[in-house]
Design a protein around this motif. Structure first.
Motif, PDB file in Angstrom:
ATOM      1  N   ASP A 123       0.869  -1.195  -0.163  1.00 37.01           N
ATOM      2  CA  ASP A 123       0.139   0.498   0.874  1.00 37.01           C
ATOM      3  C   ASP A 123       0.880   1.462   0.081  1.00 37.01           C
ATOM      4  OD1 ASP A 123      -1.855   2.254   0.677  1.00 37.01           O
ATOM      5  OD2 ASP A 123      -3.229   0.320   1.727  1.00 37.01           O
ATOM      6  N   GLU A 124       0.613   1.975  -1.781  1.00 39.93           N
ATOM      7  CA  GLU A 124       1.612   3.267  -1.131  1.00 39.93           C
ATOM      8  C   GLU A 124       1.547   4.306  -0.032  1.00 39.93           C
ATOM      9  OE1 GLU A 124       4.527   3.127  -2.773  1.00 39.93           O
ATOM     10  OE2 GLU A 124       4.370   1.090  -3.469  1.00 39.93           O
ATOM     11  N   ALA A 125       0.401   4.922   0.115  1.00 38.35           N
ATOM     12  CA  ALA A 125       0.268   5.319   1.151  1.00 38.35           C
ATOM     13  C   ALA A 125       0.544   5.016   1.957  1.00 38.35           C
ATOM     14  CB  ALA A 125      -1.651   5.338   0.948  1.00 38.35           C
ATOM     15  N   LYS A 126       0.413   3.792   2.711  1.00 37.61           N
ATOM     16  CA  LYS A 126       0.461   3.614   4.355  1.00 37.61           C
ATOM     17  C   LYS A 126       2.205   3.556   3.563  1.00 37.61           C
ATOM     18  CE  LYS A 126      -2.779   0.519   5.335  1.00 37.61           C
ATOM     19  NZ  LYS A 126      -3.283  -1.020   5.842  1.00 37.61           N
ATOM     20  N   ILE A 127       3.510   3.406   2.888  1.00 41.42           N
ATOM     21  CA  ILE A 127       4.408   3.323   2.823  1.00 41.42           C
ATOM     22  C   ILE A 127       5.004   4.996   3.040  1.00 41.42           C
ATOM     23  CG2 ILE A 127       6.434   2.814   1.410  1.00 41.42           C
ATOM     24  CD1 ILE A 127       5.682   0.104   2.747  1.00 41.42           C
ATOM     25  N   LYS A 128       4.780   5.658   2.271  1.00 41.61           N
ATOM     26  CA  LYS A 128       4.650   6.942   2.231  1.00 41.61           C
ATOM     27  C   LYS A 128       4.859   7.529   3.959  1.00 41.61           C
ATOM     28  CE  LYS A 128       3.659  11.853   0.042  1.00 41.61           C
ATOM     29  NZ  LYS A 128       2.457  11.885  -0.449  1.00 41.61           N
ATOM     30  N   ALA A 129       3.588   7.270   4.532  1.00 42.30           N
ATOM     31  CA  ALA A 129       3.382   7.337   5.679  1.00 42.30           C
ATOM     32  C   ALA A 129       4.703   7.263   6.570  1.00 42.30           C
ATOM     33  CB  ALA A 129       1.859   6.931   6.224  1.00 42.30           C
ATOM     34  N   LEU A 130       5.212   6.161   6.665  1.00 41.67           N
ATOM     35  CA  LEU A 130       6.082   5.351   6.768  1.00 41.67           C
ATOM     36  C   LEU A 130       7.233   6.118   6.675  1.00 41.67           C
ATOM     37  CD1 LEU A 130       7.003   2.823   9.125  1.00 41.67           C
ATOM     38  CD2 LEU A 130       7.674   1.488   6.382  1.00 41.67           C
ATOM     39  N   LEU A 131       7.473   5.926   5.699  1.00 37.95           N
ATOM     40  CA  LEU A 131       8.802   7.356   5.816  1.00 37.95           C
ATOM     41  C   LEU A 131       8.975   8.673   6.078  1.00 37.95           C
ATOM     42  CD1 LEU A 131       9.643   5.618   1.594  1.00 37.95           C
ATOM     43  CD2 LEU A 131      10.360   4.651   3.909  1.00 37.95           C
ATOM     44  N   GLU A 132       7.851   9.040   5.883  1.00 39.90           N
ATOM     45  CA  GLU A 132       7.576  10.455   6.843  1.00 39.90           C
ATOM     46  C   GLU A 132       7.807  10.558   8.113  1.00 39.90           C
ATOM     47  OE1 GLU A 132       3.815  11.922   5.135  1.00 39.90           O
ATOM     48  OE2 GLU A 132       4.952  12.412   2.991  1.00 39.90           O
ATOM     49  N   ARG A 133       7.007   9.288   8.556  1.00 40.43           N
ATOM     50  CA  ARG A 133       7.496   8.974  10.082  1.00 40.43           C
ATOM     51  C   ARG A 133       8.759   8.822  10.627  1.00 40.43           C
ATOM     52  NH1 ARG A 133       7.530   5.237  13.957  1.00 40.43           N
ATOM     53  NH2 ARG A 133       6.625   3.977  12.088  1.00 40.43           N
ATOM     54  N   THR A 134       9.612   8.435   9.748  1.00 40.37           N
ATOM     55  CA  THR A 134      10.669   8.031  10.431  1.00 40.37           C
ATOM     56  C   THR A 134      12.140   8.574  10.015  1.00 40.37           C
ATOM     57  OG1 THR A 134      11.191   5.930   8.595  1.00 40.37           O
ATOM     58  CG2 THR A 134       9.962   4.651  10.604  1.00 40.37           C
ATOM     59  N   GLY A 135      11.735   9.341   8.773  1.00 41.62           N
ATOM     60  CA  GLY A 135      12.747   9.670   8.006  1.00 41.62           C
ATOM     61  C   GLY A 135      13.562   8.737   6.966  1.00 41.62           C
ATOM     62  N   TYR A 136      12.851   7.123   7.044  1.00 40.43           N
ATOM     63  CA  TYR A 136      14.239   6.459   6.297  1.00 40.43           C
ATOM     64  C   TYR A 136      14.143   6.872   4.597  1.00 40.43           C
ATOM     65  CZ  TYR A 136      15.552   4.329  10.416  1.00 40.43           C
ATOM     66  OH  TYR A 136      16.539   3.621  11.910  1.00 40.43           O
ATOM     67  N   THR A 137      15.008   5.775   4.505  1.00 36.06           N
ATOM     68  CA  THR A 137      14.596   6.193   2.617  1.00 36.06           C
ATOM     69  C   THR A 137      14.555   4.649   2.449  1.00 36.06           C
ATOM     70  OG1 THR A 137      17.808   5.302   2.569  1.00 36.06           O
ATOM     71  CG2 THR A 137      16.192   8.024   2.317  1.00 36.06           C
TER      72      THR A 137
END
Length: 304
Positions: A123-137
């Motif tokens: 789920d790209e929306a969830k992946i995007k939210a995860l990256l925004e929360r953690t700051g990881y790449t």
């Protein structure tokens, strides 16, 4: 007069439409693709991909163009279509990704299987939210999805953790540890092998689970290019050995479906068994030598 003006306006529009179409048909790199030896239809399809903005001409190196030229026209068009339909939002090396698509296509050809429709991915929306929360790449290739490595400074700013796999959970992975490692090196092992992962599970569910154990250096989820799903296992490197040990307890206590086996303990057991075998071999060898010696002495006494 008005009719003439309207008529002129219509004529101008009709004359302008072909000009606009010709101006967007090809990019400035289309001629370069033709000169590189690509068939016209293949060059046009790749040029269309350039126009979509999914990938730029500078993103593809000569290796990718040369590999694409080795395909027949039908195969090259099929490869480019699959490449266009792929999610490139987290692909950092698009040239290598295209080469991976071509390799997968040839593997399917050898197996006699048709190119499957793209399977349901994360789920790209969830992946995007995860990256925004953690700051990881997140770096995606045809063979793996790599989350982090290194993590952001706000999470961890120390040295890269030691290399090697200390523990496993949910499955076994033989020959992960180097054979020759000192006790001090083993104490710094921070990578955990995780098996028996559902094929439709991705970072949006794995990271929240494992980050409870401690800061993650990177998470590498192995992918199957033929199916588009994960291979059922991943390697997670933590920023400290304590977090790695906690991750094994955390996951295995929850799943309780497979008893975790430390590769370190397993190797110690193998060393002990090897030592026992050496002792047994020495005893048997000594016994055989003793028997042989007694036999020789008996023969000597008989003949001499």
């Amino acid at each position: 007069m008005a009719n003439q003006v309207n008529g002129n306006a219509v004529q101008l529009k009709e004359e302008e439409e072909p000009m606009d179409t010709s101006s967007v048909t090809h990019t400035e790199h289309y001629k370069t693709l033709i000169e590189a030896g690509l068939p016209q239809k293949v060059a046009e399809r790749l040029d269309e991909i350039f126009q979509t903005g999914l990938v730029a001409y500078v993103d593809l190196d000569e290796r990718a163009i040369d590999a694409l030229r080795e395909f027949n026209e039908e195969g090259a068009l099929s490869v480019l279509q699959q490449f266009k339909e792929s999610d490139l939002s987290h692909v950092q090396n698009k040239s290598a990704f295209l080469c991976g698509v071509m390799k997968t296509y040839r593997q399917r050809e050898k197996q006699g299987s048709k190119v499957q429709e793209s399977t349901k991915g994360p789920d790209e929306a969830k992946i995007k939210a995860l990256l925004e929360r953690t700051g990881y790449t997140l770096d995606v290739t045809t063979g793996q999805r790599k989350y982090g490595g290194p993590p952001p400074d706000s999470v961890y700013s120390g040295m890269q953790p030691g290399i090697g796999t200390e523990s496993s959970c949910g499955g076994s992975r033989d020959n992960v540890l180097p054979r020759e490692m000192t006790k001090n090196q083993r104490s710094r092992l921070t990578t955990v092998f995780v098996g028996k992962i559902p094929r439709d599970l991705y970072e949006d569910e794995l990271v929240p689970l494992f980050e409870k154990a401690g800061p993650i250096w990177d998470l590498r989820l192995m992918m199957d290019p033929l199916s588009g799903q994960n291979r059922g296992y991943a390697f997670i490197t933590f920023c400290g050995k304590e977090a790695a040990q906690e991750a094994v307890k955390l996951v295995c206590d929850k799943t309780n479906t497979h008893r975790p086996v430390s590769h370190y303990l397993r190797e110690l057991l193998q060393l002990k068994l090897f030592a026992v075998n050496i002792v047994l071999f020495s005893l048997v060898f000594s016994l055989n030598v003793f028997i042989l010696t007694e036999l020789v002495c008996d023969l000597c006494s008989i003949f001499f």
